[in-house]
Write an enzyme that holds these catalytic residues in place. Structure first.
Site, mmCIF file in Angstrom:
data_model
loop_
_atom_site.group_PDB
_atom_site.id
_atom_site.type_symbol
_atom_site.label_atom_id
_atom_site.label_comp_id
_atom_site.label_asym_id
_atom_site.label_seq_id
_atom_site.Cartn_x
_atom_site.Cartn_y
_atom_site.Cartn_z
ATOM 1 N N CYS A 9 0.832 -1.209 0.000
ATOM 2 C CA CYS A 9 0.000 0.000 0.000
ATOM 3 C C CYS A 9 0.860 1.249 0.000
ATOM 4 O O CYS A 9 2.079 1.191 0.055
ATOM 5 C CB CYS A 9 -0.870 0.048 1.254
ATOM 6 S SG CYS A 9 -1.883 -1.403 1.466
ATOM 7 N N GLY A 35 -1.072 0.844 -5.052
ATOM 8 C CA GLY A 35 -2.345 0.235 -4.693
ATOM 9 C C GLY A 35 -3.457 0.776 -5.540
ATOM 10 O O GLY A 35 -3.677 1.979 -5.569
ATOM 11 N N ASN A 110 0.871 0.790 5.937
ATOM 12 C CA ASN A 110 1.427 0.028 4.825
ATOM 13 C C ASN A 110 2.281 -1.070 5.431
ATOM 14 O O ASN A 110 3.152 -0.780 6.247
ATOM 15 C CB ASN A 110 2.280 0.948 3.935
ATOM 16 C CG ASN A 110 3.146 0.183 2.940
ATOM 17 O OD1 ASN A 110 4.240 0.609 2.621
ATOM 18 N ND2 ASN A 110 2.681 -0.940 2.452
ATOM 19 N N GLY A 111 2.037 -2.315 5.026
ATOM 20 C CA GLY A 111 2.850 -3.421 5.533
ATOM 21 C C GLY A 111 1.971 -4.545 6.033
ATOM 22 O O GLY A 111 0.764 -4.559 5.805
ATOM 23 N N TYR A 260 10.962 -3.540 -7.982
ATOM 24 C CA TYR A 260 9.695 -3.460 -8.707
ATOM 25 C C TYR A 260 8.702 -2.397 -8.234
ATOM 26 O O TYR A 260 8.136 -1.674 -9.047
ATOM 27 C CB TYR A 260 9.021 -4.847 -8.671
ATOM 28 C CG TYR A 260 7.605 -4.836 -9.176
ATOM 29 C CD1 TYR A 260 7.336 -4.772 -10.541
ATOM 30 C CD2 TYR A 260 6.533 -4.876 -8.290
ATOM 31 C CE1 TYR A 260 6.024 -4.737 -11.008
ATOM 32 C CE2 TYR A 260 5.221 -4.841 -8.753
ATOM 33 C CZ TYR A 260 4.973 -4.778 -10.116
ATOM 34 O OH TYR A 260 3.695 -4.741 -10.565
HETATM 35 P P1 AMP Z 1 4.511 -13.326 -12.978
HETATM 36 O O1 AMP Z 1 3.746 -13.392 -14.228
HETATM 37 O O2 AMP Z 1 3.682 -13.790 -11.819
HETATM 38 O O3 AMP Z 1 5.833 -14.016 -13.016
HETATM 39 O O4 AMP Z 1 4.721 -11.795 -12.700
HETATM 40 C C1 AMP Z 1 5.952 -11.208 -12.755
HETATM 41 C C2 AMP Z 1 5.783 -9.772 -13.114
HETATM 42 O O5 AMP Z 1 4.931 -9.107 -12.184
HETATM 43 C C3 AMP Z 1 7.118 -9.094 -13.058
HETATM 44 O O6 AMP Z 1 7.463 -8.769 -14.364
HETATM 45 C C4 AMP Z 1 6.932 -7.866 -12.215
HETATM 46 O O7 AMP Z 1 6.979 -6.733 -13.058
HETATM 47 C C5 AMP Z 1 5.584 -7.990 -11.588
HETATM 48 N N1 AMP Z 1 5.650 -8.271 -10.134
HETATM 49 C C6 AMP Z 1 6.627 -8.825 -9.437
HETATM 50 N N2 AMP Z 1 6.303 -8.951 -8.118
HETATM 51 C C7 AMP Z 1 5.076 -8.454 -8.003
HETATM 52 C C8 AMP Z 1 4.198 -8.300 -6.914
HETATM 53 N N3 AMP Z 1 4.500 -8.739 -5.679
HETATM 54 N N4 AMP Z 1 3.018 -7.710 -7.139
HETATM 55 C C9 AMP Z 1 2.698 -7.321 -8.376
HETATM 56 N N5 AMP Z 1 3.476 -7.473 -9.438
HETATM 57 C C10 AMP Z 1 4.647 -8.025 -9.275
#
Ligand code: AMP
Ligand code: SF4
Length: 465
Positions: A9, A35, A110-111, A260
């Site tokens: 968040c 978020g 947040n957390g 990220y």
């Molecule tokens: P996936 O398709 O599940 O492997 O998603 C990986 C992609 O989602 C990566 O390219 C990141 O840009 C993004 N990503 C990585 N970690 C998160 C996260 N915790 N929440 C949302 N997006 C994420």
């Protein structure tokens, strides 16, 4: 709580500014990437009257001129929330507002706390009834329990809630950046491990506190410093007062903030996020070089790392993938099926650029593996002759219990497959991840939370594992 998806968040607070609600609106807008499920703003005016607007959706959907105009006062806290699998609904939308005969107050967080189940049981046994299923409400009840216990007798008259907040914070274990707004003061605190970011800024005679510095830049505030792990800052009309609720403190900042979550224009603990990512791309090149014609970053979060890889390797950077800007992040749809559709809607390969080329594609992370499989397919369909995938973080193999949207080991593809098995699954010609050492080196950091990569959790996990 095991098995649920938790939220990442953004929090934002202002003290002693004109049009607090409007500034909070702009602040939340700058934190929207943290978020997209819900947003809320609470204001308090000089008579101590609290007003609130909150709702589900994007900041621009939740707020309008009419519902912002009912928010009065020069002091405000605000929140944007990520999707959760278990705890959606308006009841869980923050800031929470509590009515109490000793003074109303609002709170946002947040957390994620790791001992929330035990704390909830303790409070429920004492008669507390929770309004929401969110952990964030716990702090409010613990503050009042500390008050009944008499902890406020050590109080400093200028900051009447400081003693009770400090003793309540000492009962919490896990990751947090909390803001508490009373009629007389705003209290801002970070967990003693330093897992979640929170920065302080100045705006004319007033103050701004927010999860990321990009929100300060948006409203023209000047960065002052980060709130320290284990610190409570009290802001009132006399200025700011700093206190420590814990002698223990570390700087285990969440590595995924750099990798990220955070916006590239934000600085977290004195390190610019874009610079961090770019450096990770440079190091990734040294760890996993490959001959190719072009380097392509997956928009948007991987562009900085791709630039670094390209600069260091001398291989030209190209815009081989385009993102549809008007689609939210793929992770916000909670089912696998919807997530796959999300990726299709989100990205396209630029055929004339990748056709006949050996492509190095840089992504920031692989979580469930859906995105990378799709990207490799897109590039091949567009005529790439080779696709080499480089990931600017180590394999994400362990769940996060600190407020990030990953749930169980089963969902994390790197907990099930080796790098070679994963390469085959996504169909790339080669696949390499940044090392954990490379992650530290990217920001010259000696402390960092890398638990989702290494399995070394900085806190005890209580009932989560
Ligand atoms: P996936 O398709 O599940 O492997 O998603 C990986 C992609 O989602 C990566 O390219 C990141 O840009 C993004 N990503 C990585 N970690 C998160 C996260 N915790 N929440 C949302 N997006 C994420
Ligand atoms: Fe961040 Fe990973 Fe640590 Fe969670 S486990 S706080 S995502 S580094």
């Amino acid at each position: 709580m095991t098995g649920e998806l938790h939220e990442e968040c953004g929090v934002f607070g202002v003290w002693n500014v004109d049009n607090a609600a409007n500034l909070a609106y702009y602040g939340l807008h700058a934190l929207q990437h943290r978020g997209q499920e819900a947003a809320g703003i609470v204001c308090v005016d000089s008579d101590g009257t609290f007003t609130r607007t909150k709702g589900e959706g994007l900041v621009t959907e939740v707020f309008n001129q009419k519902n912002l105009s009912i928010l009065n006062g020069r002091n405000s806290i605000a929140h944007v929330r990520y999707a959760t699998a278990g705890g959606g609904g308006l009841d869980n939308v923050q800031p929470f507002l509590f009515h109490h005969h000793e003074g109303n107050f609002a709170l946002c967080h947040n957390g994620n706390l790791v001992n929330s189940t035990a704390l909830k049981r303790y409070l429920e046994n004492r008669g507390t009834l929770f309004q929401s299923t969110s952990d964030s409400e716990l702090l409010a009840h613990l503050i009042k329990v500390s008050h009944h216990r008499g902890d406020h007798r050590n109080f400093n008259e200028k900051y009447p809630m400081l003693a009770t907040i400090s003793s309540a914070l000492n009962m919490l274990e896990g990751a947090f950046a909390f803001l508490v707004l009373t009629a007389d003061a705003m209290y801002c605190m970070r967990d003693k491990y330093g897992l979640r970011p929170l920065s302080l800024g100045k705006l004319n005679d007033g103050w701004v506190v927010c999860s990321e510095t990009c929100a300060m830049d948006t409203i023209g505030a000047e960065f002052v410093r980060d709130i320290e792990p284990g610190e409570v800052i009290v802001i009132n009309n006399d200025g700011i007062y700093s206190s420590r609720y814990s002698g223990f403190h570390h700087h285990y900042m969440c590595a995924m903030e750099y990798v990220y979550f955070a916006r590239p224009d934000s600085d977290i603990e004195d390190i610019n996020v874009h610079a961090y990512r770019k450096q990770s791309g440079r190091i990734l090149y040294h760890e996993a070089p490959v001959e190719a014609d072009i380097v392509v970053g997956v928009p948007d979060s991987s562009l900085s790392a791709a630039m670094g890889y390209s600069e260091e390797s001398g291989i030209p950077y190209e815009m081989g993938l385009i993102k549809n800007k008007y689609i939210g992040r793929t992770f916000i749809q909670p089912t696998q099926e919807l997530r796959e559709q999300g990726v299709r809607m989100k990205l396209s390969a630029v055929r004339t650029i990748v056709k006949g080329k050996r492509v190095i594609v840089i992504d920031d992370s692989i979580v469930r593996g859906t995105t990378s499989r799709r990207i490799v397919n897109l590039l091949r369909e567009a005529g790439a002759t080779e696709v080499h995938m480089r990931i600017a973080s180590p394999p994400y193999a362990h769940p996060c219990y600190y407020g990030v949207d990953t749930a169980t080991y089963e969902e994390l593809i790197s907990s099930r497959l080796s790098v070679e098995e994963l390469r085959q699954k996504i169909g790339a010609d080669s696949l390499h991840f940044l090392s954990i050492e490379g992650l530290y080196k990217s920001g010259n950091r000696c402390e960092l939370c890398t638990a989702c990569f290494s399995g070394n959790y900085p806190t005890s996990l209580y009932d989560n594992k």
